[in-house]
Write an enzyme that holds these catalytic residues in place. Structure first.
Site, PDB file in Angstrom:
ATOM      1  N   ASP A 145       0.855  -1.180   0.000  1.00  0.00           N
ATOM      2  CA  ASP A 145       0.000   0.000   0.000  1.00  0.00           C
ATOM      3  C   ASP A 145       0.894   1.233   0.000  1.00  0.00           C
ATOM      4  O   ASP A 145       1.948   1.231   0.644  1.00  0.00           O
ATOM      5  CB  ASP A 145      -0.876  -0.018   1.256  1.00  0.00           C
ATOM      6  CG  ASP A 145      -2.124   0.830   1.141  1.00  0.00           C
ATOM      7  OD1 ASP A 145      -2.800   0.725   0.114  1.00  0.00           O
ATOM      8  OD2 ASP A 145      -2.424   1.577   2.094  1.00  0.00           O
ATOM      9  N   TYR A 147       2.480   4.872   0.948  1.00  0.00           N
ATOM     10  CA  TYR A 147       2.542   5.667   2.174  1.00  0.00           C
ATOM     11  C   TYR A 147       1.386   6.655   2.177  1.00  0.00           C
ATOM     12  O   TYR A 147       1.016   7.204   1.139  1.00  0.00           O
ATOM     13  CB  TYR A 147       3.866   6.435   2.254  1.00  0.00           C
ATOM     14  CG  TYR A 147       5.091   5.560   2.373  1.00  0.00           C
ATOM     15  CD1 TYR A 147       5.255   4.690   3.456  1.00  0.00           C
ATOM     16  CD2 TYR A 147       6.099   5.609   1.412  1.00  0.00           C
ATOM     17  CE1 TYR A 147       6.380   3.901   3.569  1.00  0.00           C
ATOM     18  CE2 TYR A 147       7.241   4.825   1.527  1.00  0.00           C
ATOM     19  CZ  TYR A 147       7.379   3.964   2.606  1.00  0.00           C
ATOM     20  OH  TYR A 147       8.498   3.181   2.719  1.00  0.00           O
ATOM     21  N   PHE A 158       8.136   1.568  -1.216  1.00  0.00           N
ATOM     22  CA  PHE A 158       9.194   1.786  -0.220  1.00  0.00           C
ATOM     23  C   PHE A 158       9.914   3.119  -0.407  1.00  0.00           C
ATOM     24  O   PHE A 158      10.703   3.526   0.440  1.00  0.00           O
ATOM     25  CB  PHE A 158      10.225   0.644  -0.224  1.00  0.00           C
ATOM     26  CG  PHE A 158       9.693  -0.666   0.281  1.00  0.00           C
ATOM     27  CD1 PHE A 158       9.447  -0.867   1.635  1.00  0.00           C
ATOM     28  CD2 PHE A 158       9.413  -1.690  -0.598  1.00  0.00           C
ATOM     29  CE1 PHE A 158       8.951  -2.078   2.108  1.00  0.00           C
ATOM     30  CE2 PHE A 158       8.912  -2.904  -0.149  1.00  0.00           C
ATOM     31  CZ  PHE A 158       8.676  -3.091   1.213  1.00  0.00           C
ATOM     32  N   HIS A 268       8.975  -9.117   6.141  1.00  0.00           N
ATOM     33  CA  HIS A 268       8.902  -7.709   5.762  1.00  0.00           C
ATOM     34  C   HIS A 268       9.922  -6.897   6.571  1.00  0.00           C
ATOM     35  O   HIS A 268      10.194  -7.214   7.732  1.00  0.00           O
ATOM     36  CB  HIS A 268       7.481  -7.198   6.030  1.00  0.00           C
ATOM     37  CG  HIS A 268       7.165  -5.896   5.380  1.00  0.00           C
ATOM     38  ND1 HIS A 268       7.515  -4.674   5.934  1.00  0.00           N
ATOM     39  CD2 HIS A 268       6.537  -5.604   4.208  1.00  0.00           C
ATOM     40  CE1 HIS A 268       7.100  -3.704   5.143  1.00  0.00           C
ATOM     41  NE2 HIS A 268       6.514  -4.232   4.088  1.00  0.00           N
ATOM     42  N   SER A 270       9.604  -4.225   8.039  1.00  0.00           N
ATOM     43  CA  SER A 270       8.970  -3.425   9.090  1.00  0.00           C
ATOM     44  C   SER A 270       9.656  -3.680  10.442  1.00  0.00           C
ATOM     45  O   SER A 270      10.142  -4.778  10.703  1.00  0.00           O
ATOM     46  CB  SER A 270       7.487  -3.804   9.187  1.00  0.00           C
ATOM     47  OG  SER A 270       6.942  -3.411  10.426  1.00  0.00           O
TER      48      SER A 270
END
Length: 304
Positions: A145, A147, A158, A268, A270
């Site tokens: 998705d 930002y 990214f 991921h 994250s």
């Protein structure tokens, strides 16, 4: 002789047919009676008579028909192609623009922009098609998705526009690069355009989002479109390296032909998962080794 009269009458010429006047021509034209339809008797096949078959098309005729259909599709697609869509990508993905789901998707996004702030800006939704031709893609990194903060998303997953600071996931990507690629240093920004121009496709599954509402444009049609992008790459190119980070990307890439392409997957980047396998994955150096084996120029990950 008995029957002679009958026999003579049989061979006797039939009387001429009566003629009718055509009202359109003031009664001067003469139309024979008994014709069926506008074509008359000559249009009617005798009972049991097979209709004539057309001769088979030659290879040249078949190719001409194929080209004409493709040209017609391109003309139709050009009417609905979104602004900012790269030319090479448009030619290969033209079939998607004419499908009902895509028209509905474009209408949805247009309505969202009237009611809310939507990222990225309309002219940057398809930045990923402007960086290199579709046939020059060598590496695919799949995101989920865009930002959803101001001035962040610009059409590359990214990646963020300068001077916006890199988000946490991108900072973790830089940390892995520093450990994996010799002489890589943090570029001081989060703009990954330098990778995209070298053939790294940075593709989100969903290409727009409402401000401050992650996944707000989920399941509106973007997933079907980006699936078509991945499918085209999978079916028409060879030796691509797909970086699948996290369960979502891995699911989206589940249909990729493993015998035809290379798959690198891990968690991921994250902060919630990065320590469970992203750090130390060495995906960037592994990608370059795979590209070299395929006879392709490796990516200069430092060129940002």
């Amino acid at each position: 002789m008995i029957g002679q009269k009958t026999l003579h009458s049989f061979f006797r010429a039939a009387p001429p047919r009566k003629r009718e006047r055509s009202p359109e021509q003031g009664g001067d034209a003469e139309v024979p009676r008994g014709r069926a339809g506008s074509g008359g008797d000559t249009d009617m096949l005798a009972p049991g008579r097979a209709s004539p078959r057309s001769p088979p098309l030659s290879p040249e005729q078949q190719e001409r028909i194929r080209r004409n259909k493709e040209a017609a599709l391109q003309r139709l697609a050009s009417r609905s192609v979104p602004a900012g869509f790269g030319e090479g990508w448009r030619r290969q993905l033209a079939g998607e623009f004419t499908k009902p789901y895509f028209s509905q998707l474009m209408a949805f996004v247009a309505d969202e922009r009237k009611r809310h702030t939507v990222y990225p800006p309309a002219q940057q939704v398809f930045t990923w098609t402007q960086m290199c031709d579709i046939t020059d893609v060598k590496v695919v990194i799949l995101g989920q998705d865009p930002y959803h903060g101001p001035s962040q998303a610009h059409g590359l997953c990214f990646s963020v526009q300068r001077p916006v600071p890199p988000p946490p996931s991108l900072e973790n990507i830089y940390k892995e690069l520093s450990a994996d690629i010799e002489y890589f240093t943090h570029p001081g920004h989060g703009d990954l355009t330098g990778w995209a121009k070298q053939g790294v496709l940075l593709l989100n599954a969903v290409l727009t989002v409402r401000a401050h509402q992650p996944n707000s444009h989920k399941e509106k049609g973007w997933e079907q479109f980006t699936d078509a992008v991945v499918s085209w790459l999978n079916n028409n190119l060879d030796g691509l390296v797909f970086m699948l980070w996290g369960a979502y990307a891995q699911k989206k890439g589940s249909s990729i032909d493993r015998k035809r392409h290379h798959i690198l997957q891990t968690v991921h980047p994250s902060p919630l998962s990065v320590h469970r396998g992203f750090f130390g994955c060495q995906h960037f150096s592994k990608t370059n080794e795979l590209l070299k084996k395929s006879g392709k120029k490796p990516i200069d990950w430092r060129a940002l």
